[in-house]
Design an enzyme around this catalytic site. Structure first.
Site, PDB file in Angstrom:
ATOM      1  N   PHE A   1      52.168  -1.945  33.568  1.00  0.00           N
ATOM      2  CA  PHE A   1      53.466  -1.372  33.217  1.00  0.00           C
ATOM      3  C   PHE A   1      53.751  -0.062  33.949  1.00  0.00           C
ATOM      4  CE2 PHE A   1      52.597  -4.420  29.947  1.00  0.00           C
ATOM      5  CZ  PHE A   1      53.843  -4.975  29.661  1.00  0.00           C
ATOM      6  N   GLU A   2      53.000   0.981  33.646  1.00  0.00           N
ATOM      7  CA  GLU A   2      53.332   2.274  34.231  1.00  0.00           C
ATOM      8  C   GLU A   2      52.055   3.046  34.536  1.00  0.00           C
ATOM      9  OE1 GLU A   2      56.946   5.150  33.292  1.00  0.00           O
ATOM     10  OE2 GLU A   2      55.328   5.441  31.853  1.00  0.00           O
TER      11      GLU A   2
END
Length: 536
Positions: free
Chosen positions: A373-374
């Site tokens: 995701f991040e």
């Protein structure tokens, strides 16, 4: 003379397009952001990265995409005063499904801003767009059959259920008319990567077959009508190394035809250069170019046979430029150096900044290394089998959950890293974290144990890779000599074939900087300078 590969390091699925005297090649980028690499050349020998067009959230958001998903097999073409780019965003890898969504973007120039995407279909991946002489446009992609026991890492031929074709209406921006399955592929199976072109009253279809491993091939077929039936090439395949284990360029397949203004013909293809004894390809799938000839309205390699050549002649007399050698980035501008990318997110301001501390690349610690995701990881492709990379990190962690350093990275289960963190007894330390191919668990090991205490201030970190061997180094406190840390590690696992195996992942080795803060406090790490140097 063309020296293959023309695009070294992770540059697979090359789609080539000529406009006047200019040649462009688009290659897959998978989970790396921005999406699609476009290189330019005027001599077919020397190529320069000029654009990554999928650069906005409205065009591409890969947060949550598993490893080796994202942008697959773009097709670049030019018609009606526009460049057309067709690509897939793959959202699932394992199990029976792929969830592959196909889009079209356009631009009047390669270097300019590209349009927001138009959704086309999701019936399979590897799309292409063919502009026929009568002005009609045809959209092709392979069809994915989820009903077979086909799982990521071990593809089964029946899941690759032929090449679909349907007309594309440029006015309404929709598909129209019947959907036809125009080509089932050859007995080799795993048909994908279709590209159509027309010549001498024939429609020619080149596809990729055999899976993008050591049985890969460019398969060719032709028909007098666009809808088929298509007859196979007398040799079935135009390019393949599947029966030539001694060839320097292995895993050869998936490419596209191009003609020069003078009528000479070439065909791109992906390939890899495995290293013995493990026969692994850390540079991933690279781009090569072969000269071809026409005989009896069939295409053949000019040098004969089907095995691709390393050195390929060009009549323009061009010679490949010297390797750039040592490259140093001081992070002194507000733009990230061209060769660097990051992972998945269309919001890079959340993971890095080049302005918050001038002269430094600031990484903002987010999720763990390997997050889908991040994660704050900024890296460049490994382009040489032997290289050294260095950086300087200024980082003051206050918990072991905050880590920042230098990494040799493929994906969440194939990585090595040297990093600064905090140990509850030793204080600030340099340590080594590694995941040497542990699929599917992605469990870390710690080759340097709890690490080595380091004084306050910036810490210099380095990595040396020599084919299959990797060694990390560090120095701090004004010391001139580099200290090795941890044992020699297996660099070969940072490759397509490492860990899960040749059909389990499709990118390539990167080297770069990272930071994570799993406490959620977004601790920043500042990097001053990044050096990449081939070792000769």
């Amino acid at each position: 003379m063309i020296r293959n590969p023309i695009l070294p390091g992770f540059n697979p699925d090359p789609s080539i397009c000529r406009v006047g005297e200019d040649y462009y090649i688009a290659t897959s980028t998978f989970e790396w952001y921005p999406g699609v690499q476009i290189h330019h050349s005027r001599d077919l020998v020397n190529w320069t990265l000029v654009r990554r067009p999928l650069e906005r959230k409205s065009q591409l958001d890969m947060r949550g995409n598993p490893d080796s998903c994202g942008v697959w097999a773009p097709c670049l073409s030019h018609a009606d005063g526009l460049f057309w780019l067709v690509y897939t965003d793959v959202k699932r890898f394992d199990g029976s499904f792929k969830d592959a969504h196909n889009y079209i973007v356009t631009s009047p120039t390669i270097e300019g801003e590209w349009s927001d995407p138009i959704y086309v279909n999701s019936s399979g991946f590897d799309p292409s767009l063919f502009h026929d002489d009568d002005g009609r446009k045809w959209f092709l992609n392979m069809q994915w059959n989820h009903r077979t026991e086909s799982f990521g890492g071990a593809p089964k031929s029946p899941a690759f259920d032929g090449i679909l074709m349907q007309e594309w209406d440029a006015e309404t921006k929709t598909l129209k008319g019947p959907i036809s399955n125009i080509f089932p592929g050859s007995a080799l199976g795993l048909v994908e990567g279709p590209h159509l072109f027309r010549r001498n009253g024939w429609y020619y279809l080149t596809t990729a077959e055999g899976g993008t491993g050591y049985n890969h091939a460019v398969t060719m077929a032709r028909s007098k009508t666009i809808g088929g039936p298509y007859e196979l090439h007398p040799d079935n395949h135009l390019i393949t190394s599947k029966d030539a284990p001694e060839a320097e360029l292995q895993r050869s397949g998936h490419g596209q035809y191009v003609e020069t203004p003078e009528g000479e013909v070439y065909h791109t293809h992906l390939c890899s250069r495995p290293i013995e004894p493990h026969r692994r390809s850390p540079l991933g799938r690279e781009t090569a170019l072969q000269k071809c000839v026409w005989k009896d309205d069939w295409l053949y390699l000019e040098h004969g046979g089907m095995v691709p050549a390393v050195d390929v002649p060009v009549t323009n007399g061009a010679e490949a430029a010297q390797d750039a050698g040592r490259v140093v980035h001081g992070f002194d501008t507000a733009m990230l150096p061209t060769e660097f990318q990051w992972l998945r997110t269309p919001e890079p301001e959340r993971i890095f900044s080049l302005t918050e501390r001038p002269g430094h690349l600031r990484l903002i610690g987010r999720e763990s290394i390997g997050s889908w995701f991040e994660q704050a990881l900024v890296a460049r492709r490994q382009e040489h089998h032997r290289f050294r990379a260095e950086t300087v990190v200024d980082f003051s962690p206050d918990t072991y959950q905050q880590v920042a350093g230098l990494t040799h990275y493929y994906n969440r289960h194939k990585l090595h890293a040297v990093a600064v963190t905090l140990h509850e007894k030793l204080g600030r330390v340099v340590t080594v974290l590694s995941c040497p191919g542990d699929f599917p668990h992605a469990k870390l090991v710690w080759p340097a144990g709890s690490g080595v205490p380091v004084p306050d201030g910036p810490v210099h970190l380095a990595i040396e890779v020599d084919d299959n061997d990797l060694q990390f180094f560090w120095r701090a406190g004004g010391a001139n000599d580099w200290e090795p840390i941890g044992p020699m590690l297996d660099a070969s696992v940072i490759s397509d074939e490492g860990g899960r195996g040749e059909h389990g992942s499709f990118t390539g080795a990167f080297v770069g900087v990272f930071a994570f803060d799993t406490s959620g406090r977004a601790k920043a790490a500042d990097f001053d300078d990044f050096v990449y140097e081939p070792i000769v």
